[in-house]
Scaffold this active site. Sequence first.
Site, PDB file in Angstrom:
ATOM      1  N   ASN A 167      22.444  23.833  22.532  1.00 51.46           N
ATOM      2  CA  ASN A 167      22.175  24.299  20.971  1.00 51.46           C
ATOM      3  C   ASN A 167      20.947  25.175  20.904  1.00 51.46           C
ATOM      4  O   ASN A 167      20.070  24.998  20.280  1.00 51.46           O
ATOM      5  CB  ASN A 167      21.674  22.876  20.567  1.00 51.46           C
ATOM      6  CG  ASN A 167      22.661  21.714  20.591  1.00 51.46           C
ATOM      7  OD1 ASN A 167      23.914  22.291  20.194  1.00 51.46           O
ATOM      8  ND2 ASN A 167      22.204  20.577  20.466  1.00 51.46           N
ATOM      9  N   SER A 191      25.183  22.616  12.871  1.00 53.44           N
ATOM     10  CA  SER A 191      24.058  22.206  12.081  1.00 53.44           C
ATOM     11  C   SER A 191      22.705  23.352  12.338  1.00 53.44           C
ATOM     12  O   SER A 191      21.828  23.347  11.578  1.00 53.44           O
ATOM     13  CB  SER A 191      23.375  21.071  12.394  1.00 53.44           C
ATOM     14  OG  SER A 191      23.216  20.853  13.798  1.00 53.44           O
ATOM     15  N   HIS A 325      24.706   9.418  18.165  1.00 50.88           N
ATOM     16  CA  HIS A 325      24.704   9.511  19.643  1.00 50.88           C
ATOM     17  C   HIS A 325      24.075   8.074  20.242  1.00 50.88           C
ATOM     18  O   HIS A 325      22.549   7.602  19.408  1.00 50.88           O
ATOM     19  CB  HIS A 325      24.027  10.806  20.073  1.00 50.88           C
ATOM     20  CG  HIS A 325      24.770  12.016  19.652  1.00 50.88           C
ATOM     21  ND1 HIS A 325      26.113  12.196  19.645  1.00 50.88           N
ATOM     22  CD2 HIS A 325      24.379  13.061  19.050  1.00 50.88           C
ATOM     23  CE1 HIS A 325      26.379  13.233  19.171  1.00 50.88           C
ATOM     24  NE2 HIS A 325      25.294  13.877  18.717  1.00 50.88           N
TER      25      HIS A 325
END
Length: 355
Positions: A167, A191, A325
């Site tokens: 990420n 995102s 998660h």
Amino acid sequence: MRTLMLWFLPIFLLCSFCSVALWIFLCNNNVNPRPSSRIPQKSSESCKGCSKDNVFIAKALENYSHKWKKDEANFKRFRSLLSSKCHAVSKAVVTQNNTPLGSNVIYDGERRKPLQVTQALFNILAKEQPFGNATWESCAVVGNGGILANSSCGEEINSAQFVIRCNLPPLDNRYEKDVGNKTNLVTANPSILHEKYSGLMERRRPFVESLRPYGQALLLLPAFSYGHNTPVSLRAFYTLEDFGSDSLLPVFLNPEYLRSLSKFWRERGLNSVRPSTGLIVASLALEICSNVHLYGFWPFSKHPNDSRPITNHYYDDRASKKNVHSMPTEFEHLSKLHKQGVIHIHLGKCQPPLS
């Protein structure tokens, strides 16, 4: 004597009546005539979170040992099982071979909304799997956990043959000593693209310039997890193409691979909505690497060595999506593999390399 009894009887009846009345009053008002010797108990709510964390931490560390040794038999057994179920080498990335023109891409998060592979989409798919049949000798999978702060693991991470990051984490001079700067593959959740770069609907140059620290790495985009992921992922691809960037190579994560991987971990007791990015790339590494090292995989707010508070990430304290998660449960599964000698999880400070 008879006269005395006549006087005593009313007095006795009056006293009895008063005693009964007083007893009824005390009972109805929950009054305890004696001071309580009971010690007040602390509210369980105030320590509910910390006790739960302590239980998770203790359970997680049951399988952990700093004195780790690879068990070749266990590694080959687990890797063979994982490969037979998920086939990362041929299926991890969407390619023109596994996703032909005119076929349908089935979103792993929205299976009722298939996407037909048009000529335009087919043209931008990777022509072949970027992993091929090669096996890297050593891989470092770098999570973003706060445990990496002040770890001095940067040099050790850079020494791995193949380095995977999650990420688009910052790799500037502030963090290089702890996390290194070498990158061969980095993921980018949509995102992140929305939050940091306005979904690439405005100025796009800042996005391109921010990718320079990753060199010529693969940029792995989950374009086909959900329908709303596709447009922004395609914009990321076209942005890099339009700016003539010769750095990152964008590729798309295969939803078929994600479905297989989710099923694989569910069969082993992981019941989260979907695997985290960290678990996805750790699983990928187990198929393409001979020796897998995990850094920054510690999902708790206390350091395992001395219980001091640590931030959620090595660069900030922003919370993760706990409803999607299950990081503590994922770590429990990974720590079992650590105990079995399949993967090596690094917690705490890294040892300086031998001169």
